[in-house]
Design a protein around this motif. Structure first.
Motif, PDB file in Angstrom:
ATOM      1  N   PHE A   1      81.693  13.833  45.201  1.00 49.79           N
ATOM      2  CA  PHE A   1      83.084  13.546  45.505  1.00 49.79           C
ATOM      3  C   PHE A   1      84.105  14.381  44.738  1.00 49.79           C
ATOM      4  O   PHE A   1      85.251  14.507  45.163  1.00 49.79           O
ATOM      5  CB  PHE A   1      83.377  12.055  45.302  1.00 49.79           C
ATOM      6  CG  PHE A   1      82.577  11.194  46.243  1.00 49.79           C
ATOM      7  CD1 PHE A   1      82.806  11.227  47.606  1.00 49.79           C
ATOM      8  CD2 PHE A   1      81.567  10.370  45.759  1.00 49.79           C
ATOM      9  CE1 PHE A   1      82.064  10.446  48.486  1.00 49.79           C
ATOM     10  CE2 PHE A   1      80.817   9.584  46.627  1.00 49.79           C
ATOM     11  CZ  PHE A   1      81.064   9.623  47.995  1.00 49.79           C
ATOM     12  N   ARG A   2      83.701  14.964  43.608  1.00 55.08           N
ATOM     13  CA  ARG A   2      84.650  15.764  42.819  1.00 55.08           C
ATOM     14  C   ARG A   2      84.137  17.171  42.502  1.00 55.08           C
ATOM     15  O   ARG A   2      84.822  17.928  41.831  1.00 55.08           O
ATOM     16  CB  ARG A   2      84.970  15.059  41.506  1.00 55.08           C
ATOM     17  CG  ARG A   2      85.711  13.768  41.675  1.00 55.08           C
ATOM     18  CD  ARG A   2      86.177  13.278  40.337  1.00 55.08           C
ATOM     19  NE  ARG A   2      86.751  11.952  40.450  1.00 55.08           N
ATOM     20  CZ  ARG A   2      86.954  11.169  39.415  1.00 55.08           C
ATOM     21  NH1 ARG A   2      86.639  11.573  38.202  1.00 55.08           N
ATOM     22  NH2 ARG A   2      87.485   9.982  39.591  1.00 55.08           N
ATOM     23  N   ASN A   3      82.903  17.450  42.909  1.00 58.16           N
ATOM     24  CA  ASN A   3      82.249  18.716  42.590  1.00 58.16           C
ATOM     25  C   ASN A   3      82.229  18.972  41.076  1.00 58.16           C
ATOM     26  O   ASN A   3      82.433  20.066  40.595  1.00 58.16           O
ATOM     27  CB  ASN A   3      82.879  19.893  43.329  1.00 58.16           C
ATOM     28  CG  ASN A   3      81.948  21.088  43.353  1.00 58.16           C
ATOM     29  OD1 ASN A   3      80.725  20.932  43.307  1.00 58.16           O
ATOM     30  ND2 ASN A   3      82.511  22.281  43.396  1.00 58.16           N
ATOM     31  N   GLU A   4      81.980  17.905  40.326  1.00 56.96           N
ATOM     32  CA  GLU A   4      81.854  17.959  38.873  1.00 56.96           C
ATOM     33  C   GLU A   4      80.533  17.303  38.502  1.00 56.96           C
ATOM     34  O   GLU A   4      79.934  16.595  39.304  1.00 56.96           O
ATOM     35  CB  GLU A   4      82.988  17.178  38.197  1.00 56.96           C
ATOM     36  CG  GLU A   4      84.370  17.654  38.512  1.00 56.96           C
ATOM     37  CD  GLU A   4      85.450  16.716  37.976  1.00 56.96           C
ATOM     38  OE1 GLU A   4      85.122  15.752  37.242  1.00 56.96           O
ATOM     39  OE2 GLU A   4      86.619  16.925  38.327  1.00 56.96           O
ATOM     40  N   SER A   5      80.078  17.523  37.285  1.00 50.89           N
ATOM     41  CA  SER A   5      78.902  16.802  36.798  1.00 50.89           C
ATOM     42  C   SER A   5      78.884  16.832  35.280  1.00 50.89           C
ATOM     43  O   SER A   5      79.524  17.671  34.654  1.00 50.89           O
ATOM     44  CB  SER A   5      77.603  17.391  37.357  1.00 50.89           C
ATOM     45  OG  SER A   5      77.426  18.709  36.904  1.00 50.89           O
TER      46      SER A   5
ATOM     47  N   ASN B   1      76.470  10.241  38.201  1.00 52.98           N
ATOM     48  CA  ASN B   1      76.604  11.693  38.102  1.00 52.98           C
ATOM     49  C   ASN B   1      76.476  12.334  39.485  1.00 52.98           C
ATOM     50  O   ASN B   1      77.204  13.268  39.813  1.00 52.98           O
ATOM     51  CB  ASN B   1      75.557  12.274  37.144  1.00 52.98           C
ATOM     52  CG  ASN B   1      75.718  13.758  36.983  1.00 52.98           C
ATOM     53  OD1 ASN B   1      76.703  14.230  36.414  1.00 52.98           O
ATOM     54  ND2 ASN B   1      74.757  14.517  37.486  1.00 52.98           N
ATOM     55  N   HIS B   2      75.555  11.831  40.291  1.00 61.02           N
ATOM     56  CA  HIS B   2      75.385  12.304  41.662  1.00 61.02           C
ATOM     57  C   HIS B   2      76.706  12.169  42.423  1.00 61.02           C
ATOM     58  O   HIS B   2      77.171  13.102  43.086  1.00 61.02           O
ATOM     59  CB  HIS B   2      74.283  11.488  42.350  1.00 61.02           C
ATOM     60  CG  HIS B   2      74.267  11.606  43.829  1.00 61.02           C
ATOM     61  ND1 HIS B   2      75.084  10.844  44.642  1.00 61.02           N
ATOM     62  CD2 HIS B   2      73.550  12.399  44.651  1.00 61.02           C
ATOM     63  CE1 HIS B   2      74.873  11.160  45.898  1.00 61.02           C
ATOM     64  NE2 HIS B   2      73.934  12.108  45.933  1.00 61.02           N
ATOM     65  N   ASN B   3      77.335  11.001  42.333  1.00 61.80           N
ATOM     66  CA  ASN B   3      78.583  10.771  43.046  1.00 61.80           C
ATOM     67  C   ASN B   3      79.726  11.626  42.502  1.00 61.80           C
ATOM     68  O   ASN B   3      80.584  12.068  43.261  1.00 61.80           O
ATOM     69  CB  ASN B   3      78.951   9.296  43.018  1.00 61.80           C
ATOM     70  CG  ASN B   3      78.063   8.482  43.925  1.00 61.80           C
ATOM     71  OD1 ASN B   3      77.457   9.006  44.862  1.00 61.80           O
ATOM     72  ND2 ASN B   3      77.960   7.201  43.653  1.00 61.80           N
ATOM     73  N   LEU B   4      79.713  11.882  41.219  1.00 63.78           N
ATOM     74  CA  LEU B   4      80.707  12.778  40.632  1.00 63.78           C
ATOM     75  C   LEU B   4      80.577  14.169  41.251  1.00 63.78           C
ATOM     76  O   LEU B   4      81.574  14.814  41.574  1.00 63.78           O
ATOM     77  CB  LEU B   4      80.517  12.826  39.116  1.00 63.78           C
ATOM     78  CG  LEU B   4      81.554  13.558  38.282  1.00 63.78           C
ATOM     79  CD1 LEU B   4      82.925  12.900  38.423  1.00 63.78           C
ATOM     80  CD2 LEU B   4      81.124  13.574  36.828  1.00 63.78           C
TER      81      LEU B   4
ATOM     82  N   PRO C   1      72.672  17.297  46.309  1.00 66.87           N
ATOM     83  CA  PRO C   1      73.893  17.979  45.880  1.00 66.87           C
ATOM     84  C   PRO C   1      73.879  18.381  44.406  1.00 66.87           C
ATOM     85  O   PRO C   1      74.652  19.233  43.987  1.00 66.87           O
ATOM     86  CB  PRO C   1      74.986  16.947  46.141  1.00 66.87           C
ATOM     87  CG  PRO C   1      74.290  15.640  46.044  1.00 66.87           C
ATOM     88  CD  PRO C   1      72.897  15.881  46.562  1.00 66.87           C
ATOM     89  N   VAL C   2      72.965  17.800  43.638  1.00 68.83           N
ATOM     90  CA  VAL C   2      72.913  18.097  42.204  1.00 68.83           C
ATOM     91  C   VAL C   2      72.122  19.386  41.935  1.00 68.83           C
ATOM     92  O   VAL C   2      72.561  20.261  41.205  1.00 68.83           O
ATOM     93  CB  VAL C   2      72.318  16.916  41.408  1.00 68.83           C
ATOM     94  CG1 VAL C   2      72.170  17.253  39.932  1.00 68.83           C
ATOM     95  CG2 VAL C   2      73.188  15.674  41.589  1.00 68.83           C
ATOM     96  N   CYS C   3      70.951  19.526  42.581  1.00 68.34           N
ATOM     97  CA  CYS C   3      70.108  20.697  42.315  1.00 68.34           C
ATOM     98  C   CYS C   3      69.944  21.625  43.519  1.00 68.34           C
ATOM     99  O   CYS C   3      69.554  22.774  43.353  1.00 68.34           O
ATOM    100  CB  CYS C   3      68.737  20.263  41.817  1.00 68.34           C
ATOM    101  SG  CYS C   3      67.698  19.501  43.100  1.00 68.34           S
ATOM    102  N   ASP C   4      70.150  21.122  44.719  1.00 74.86           N
ATOM    103  CA  ASP C   4      69.989  21.861  45.973  1.00 74.86           C
ATOM    104  C   ASP C   4      68.570  22.408  46.156  1.00 74.86           C
ATOM    105  O   ASP C   4      68.350  23.353  46.902  1.00 74.86           O
ATOM    106  CB  ASP C   4      71.019  22.997  46.068  1.00 74.86           C
ATOM    107  CG  ASP C   4      71.175  23.517  47.485  1.00 74.86           C
ATOM    108  OD1 ASP C   4      71.117  22.702  48.429  1.00 74.86           O
ATOM    109  OD2 ASP C   4      71.337  24.746  47.647  1.00 74.86           O
ATOM    110  N   ASP C   5      67.589  21.804  45.499  1.00 75.80           N
ATOM    111  CA  ASP C   5      66.207  22.273  45.582  1.00 75.80           C
ATOM    112  C   ASP C   5      65.373  21.531  46.615  1.00 75.80           C
ATOM    113  O   ASP C   5      64.337  22.036  47.032  1.00 75.80           O
ATOM    114  CB  ASP C   5      65.498  22.135  44.224  1.00 75.80           C
ATOM    115  CG  ASP C   5      65.924  23.209  43.246  1.00 75.80           C
ATOM    116  OD1 ASP C   5      66.532  24.202  43.678  1.00 75.80           O
ATOM    117  OD2 ASP C   5      65.639  23.040  42.045  1.00 75.80           O
TER     118      ASP C   5
END
Length: 147
Positions: free
Chosen positions: A101-105, A95-98, A22-26
């Protein structure tokens, strides 16, 4: 290491819309990817190594996360570096969970600042008879590897 990454959740039959990071989608979200190989994680590790004046290539493997790297010759120095590694892994997962669950980073620079603060607080509260100076911690933390 048991972390509920998407690849493992998918194996357990949990319905997910995607098993990608979910962080990089790579790439697929595995433990190695989330904590080491994700572009964001690599950037954070590179910054942490730059802060410690290590070569960036020496950090990017599972052995570092498991605390098996030999940056220090002293037992206390090894524990200090291991604490930094664990705080780094913790904040990468936070940061991953942020993001999930919140679509923030956080930015990598903000994350590294948090790592510096939390690792300093944790280490300085647990090392008996040794003083860790905040300004040295920020500028030349490698000096603490030989305590």
């Amino acid at each position: 290491m048991r972390i509920p990454v998407r690849v493992e959740l998918d194996k357990r039959g949990i319905d997910l819309h995607s098993v990608r990071c979910p962080v990089c989608d790579d790439d697929l979200e595995s433990v190695d990817h989330s904590l080491i190989n994700c572009k964001f994680a690599r950037d954070v590790w590179s910054r942490v190594h730059k802060w410690w004046n290590f070569s960036s290539s020496s950090v990017l493997n599972v052995e570092v996360i498991e605390g098996k790297c030999g940056h220090s010759s002293s037992a206390i120095g090894q524990k200090i570096w291991q604490a930094v590694v664990w705080v780094c892994a913790y904040y990468l997962w936070k940061n991953h969970n942020l993001k999930v669950f919140r679509n923030e980073s956080w930015s990598a620079s903000v994350l590294v600042s948090e790592i510096q603060v939390k690792a300093f607080e944790w280490i300085s509260s647990r090392i008996k008879g040794k003083s860790i100076d905040w300004s040295n911690w920020l500028v030349n933390p490698q000096v603490f590897l030989n305590l």
